[in-house]
Design an enzyme around this catalytic site. Structure first.
Site, PDB file in Angstrom:
ATOM      1  N   LEU A 159       8.365 -41.167  15.002  1.00  0.00           N
ATOM      2  CA  LEU A 159       8.413 -39.709  15.214  1.00  0.00           C
ATOM      3  C   LEU A 159       9.730 -39.140  14.699  1.00  0.00           C
ATOM      4  O   LEU A 159      10.763 -39.814  14.707  1.00  0.00           O
ATOM      5  CB  LEU A 159       8.238 -39.357  16.695  1.00  0.00           C
ATOM      6  CG  LEU A 159       9.311 -39.738  17.713  1.00  0.00           C
ATOM      7  CD1 LEU A 159      10.489 -38.778  17.715  1.00  0.00           C
ATOM      8  CD2 LEU A 159       8.697 -39.783  19.096  1.00  0.00           C
ATOM      9  N   CYS A 272      19.019 -41.849  13.292  1.00  0.00           N
ATOM     10  CA  CYS A 272      18.361 -43.033  12.709  1.00  0.00           C
ATOM     11  C   CYS A 272      18.813 -43.423  11.312  1.00  0.00           C
ATOM     12  O   CYS A 272      19.102 -44.583  11.058  1.00  0.00           O
ATOM     13  CB  CYS A 272      16.857 -42.804  12.674  1.00  0.00           C
ATOM     14  SG  CYS A 272      16.119 -42.974  14.296  1.00  0.00           S
TER      15      CYS A 272
HETATM   16  C1  UDX Z   1      13.843 -39.847  11.095  1.00  0.00           C
HETATM   17  C2  UDX Z   1      12.505 -40.370  10.537  1.00  0.00           C
HETATM   18  O1  UDX Z   1      11.854 -39.320   9.794  1.00  0.00           O
HETATM   19  C3  UDX Z   1      11.617 -40.859  11.661  1.00  0.00           C
HETATM   20  O2  UDX Z   1      10.423 -41.430  11.128  1.00  0.00           O
HETATM   21  C4  UDX Z   1      12.361 -41.910  12.459  1.00  0.00           C
HETATM   22  O3  UDX Z   1      11.589 -42.314  13.552  1.00  0.00           O
HETATM   23  C5  UDX Z   1      13.688 -41.353  12.960  1.00  0.00           C
HETATM   24  O4  UDX Z   1      14.459 -40.854  11.858  1.00  0.00           O
HETATM   25  P1  UDX Z   1      14.673 -37.608  12.274  1.00  0.00           P
HETATM   26  O5  UDX Z   1      16.042 -38.189  12.129  1.00  0.00           O
HETATM   27  O6  UDX Z   1      14.279 -37.053  13.581  1.00  0.00           O
HETATM   28  O7  UDX Z   1      13.565 -38.710  11.909  1.00  0.00           O
HETATM   29  O8  UDX Z   1      14.509 -36.409  11.218  1.00  0.00           O
HETATM   30  P2  UDX Z   1      14.022 -36.245   9.709  1.00  0.00           P
HETATM   31  O9  UDX Z   1      13.105 -35.096   9.663  1.00  0.00           O
HETATM   32  O10 UDX Z   1      13.545 -37.491   9.119  1.00  0.00           O
HETATM   33  O11 UDX Z   1      15.362 -35.769   9.003  1.00  0.00           O
HETATM   34  C6  UDX Z   1      16.501 -36.613   8.900  1.00  0.00           C
HETATM   35  C7  UDX Z   1      17.586 -35.917   8.117  1.00  0.00           C
HETATM   36  O12 UDX Z   1      17.244 -35.800   6.743  1.00  0.00           O
HETATM   37  C8  UDX Z   1      17.884 -34.496   8.598  1.00  0.00           C
HETATM   38  O13 UDX Z   1      19.277 -34.306   8.614  1.00  0.00           O
HETATM   39  C9  UDX Z   1      17.208 -33.629   7.550  1.00  0.00           C
HETATM   40  O14 UDX Z   1      17.796 -32.359   7.435  1.00  0.00           O
HETATM   41  C10 UDX Z   1      17.418 -34.474   6.306  1.00  0.00           C
HETATM   42  N1  UDX Z   1      16.454 -34.195   5.247  1.00  0.00           N
HETATM   43  C11 UDX Z   1      15.120 -34.412   5.437  1.00  0.00           C
HETATM   44  C12 UDX Z   1      16.883 -33.720   4.018  1.00  0.00           C
HETATM   45  O15 UDX Z   1      18.090 -33.516   3.799  1.00  0.00           O
HETATM   46  N2  UDX Z   1      15.969 -33.497   3.027  1.00  0.00           N
HETATM   47  C13 UDX Z   1      14.646 -33.709   3.178  1.00  0.00           C
HETATM   48  O16 UDX Z   1      13.888 -33.488   2.229  1.00  0.00           O
HETATM   49  C14 UDX Z   1      14.199 -34.178   4.439  1.00  0.00           C
END
Ligand code: UDX
Length: 450
Positions: A159, A272
């Protein structure tokens, strides 16, 4: 074996996951425990300890019926035969592997408590992201028990924060790894049954324990790598006049690449990605796989470089000095729809701006309580709820988090309150630059020349 489920650790993973399991398995008792009384009190109140869209509704529907929050971990272990462990596994800050390996002290403590309190055989399910082969180590701790048998399964959670409830309700896949002997397979079946209450069987994958542990690290590393790749392109776009949004659209239409996770920005944050990639680096190193370790480490190096680049561009645009200038950060959470600020790029950027002696004003719809703790070490920081007030007298705004509410701000009003020439750096490519420029802003964006 009874059907009751306990969870040790009532954090971002344990809380929402158990709430959805309880909702979809009304015939099972689900007990969530934590050592923190304050955390449990919050789960039992109207002010839940974490903000997550849709969470409150699920909690309200099940709490007190088949979902319970308590600090009495011993009783929960005795009452339940399936025990999830969702405790923190932050990156170690001390000793061997500091800065890379996971700190497993909470996991080991949980395993010892289970072993101490168990009144019969138990299925122990690792939910926290853990280095590959941790289940083995945990089994070693648990197997010291003279009478009872513990079967350790790996059931990583995929998630994402901000969409946790939807991700739990409609997962791409549920992954369950377990020992491939008779007892292990029976334990896997017992856990499959929990999820099969709402997840189609074909989406429930079962593997051996290590494939499961490895897949979780690999999934996060691949996603983080995509972001670092896009951020690397964004720097080149700025240098050449290409536009990162256009490049992302082109890449995304290639079905082999796919359209998700192609947004350049201030770099990834959250609990994560960095932790898991560092973990992977450590794992590769510990198996003597230097080239693999260096490859994955570059994902982190690129992420840090992006944040330094954003600050360097800010300094350059503000005539090479930030001393005494007022800079407003719009958004402090690591992404939208969460109050979580763990590893948020906004903190790194705030620290770098503070090194330049800027005065900082921080605003965020959900993350100011966490921001106050994160920024306590800095002197010249003000936290403000209202974005209009945050921008008052500011020389520059850095839009850090892609909160929807920032799209619809009255930017004319904001501009009028700022010191001229006012700069706006949209690190998330969220806004309409034509309009902003017409208002008078000097606009900067990641990966494009505005
Ligand atoms: C992540 C994984 O998606 C999830 O499967 C795992 O269980 C936990 O880690 P999360 O950290 O909650 O989830 O958020 P996520 O939406 O994946 O974004 C992580 C980071 O990447 C954020 O800082 C977001 O802003 C950044 N991001 C995401 C980008 O910079 N560009 C993108 O295209 C997508």
């Amino acid at each position: 074996m009874n059907r009751n489920i306990a969870c040790i650790g009532a954090g971002y993973i344990g809380g929402p996951t158990m709430a959805v399991i309880a909702q979809k398995n009304p015939d099972r008792k689900v007990i969530v425990t934590d050592i923190s009384q304050a955390c449990i009190d919050a789960w039992n109140s109207d002010a839940l300890p974490i903000y997550e869209p849709g969470l409150k509704e699920v909690i309200t529907a099940c709490r007190g019926k088949n979902l319970f929050f308590t600090t009495d971990v011993a009783a929960a272990i005795r009452e339940c035969d399936i025990i999830f462990v969702g405790v923190n596994t932050p990156t170690k800050t001390f000793g061997a592997g500091a800065g890379y390996a996971s700190n497993l002290q909470y996991w080991e403590a949980a395993a010892r408590t289970i072993s101490q309190e168990a009144n019969g055989d138990k299925i122990v399910v690792e939910k926290s992201t853990l280095p590959v082969r941790t289940a083995d180590a945990m089994a070693a701790v648990l197997h010291t028990h003279p009478e009872h048998t513990f079967t350790v399964l790996s059931n990583p959670e995929f998630l994402a924060e901000g969409t946790a409830i939807n991700d739990l309700l409609n997962p791409d896949r549920v992954l369950i790894g377990g020992p491939q002997d008779k007892r292990g397979k029976a334990a896997i079946r017992a856990l499959v049954e929990v999820y099969a209450a709402w997840v189609p069987r074909k989406r429930i994958l079962t593997t051996n324990v290590w494939s499961s542990e490895m897949s979780k690290l690999a999934a996060n590393a691949m996603l983080a790598q995509r972001i670092s790749s896009m951020n690397a392109f964004s720097a080149l776009c700025e240098a050449t006049g290409a536009d990162i949004s256009e490049v992302a659209t082109v890449l995304g239409m290639d079905h082999r690449i796919g359209k998700y996770f192609l947004n350049a920005g201030p770099g990834f944050g959250g609990s994560c990605f960095k932790k898991d990639v560092l973990n992977l680096v450590y794992l590769c190193r510990s198996y003597g796989l230097k080239a693999c370790a260096d490859y994955w480490e570059q994902v982190i190096i690129m992420n840090d470089a992006q944040q330094h680049r954003i600050v360097a561009r800010t300094v350059k645009t503000l005539f090479n000095t930030l001393a005494g200038k007022r800079i407003a950060l719009f958004g402090f959470a690591f992404k939208a729809n969460t109050g979580d600020t763990r590893e948020t790029p906004a903190l790194t950027i705030a620290n770098l701006l503070a090194e330049e002696h800027a005065d900082l004003v921080v605003t965020d719809p959900k993350a100011l309580t966490n921001a106050a703790k994160d920024l306590a070490h800095l002197e010249h920081v003000t936290l403000v709820d209202d974005p209009y007030q945050a921008a008052e007298g500011a020389d520059a705004i850095l839009l850090m988090t892609e909160w929807e509410c920032y799209r619809t701000l009255d930017w004319k009003r904001i501009y009028a309150g700022m010191r001229q020439p006012a700069m706006l750096f949209d690190t998330r490519n969220l806004l309409n630059y034509g309009e902003l420029k017409k208002i008078g802003f000097k606009v900067l964006a990641v990966g494009k020349t505005v």
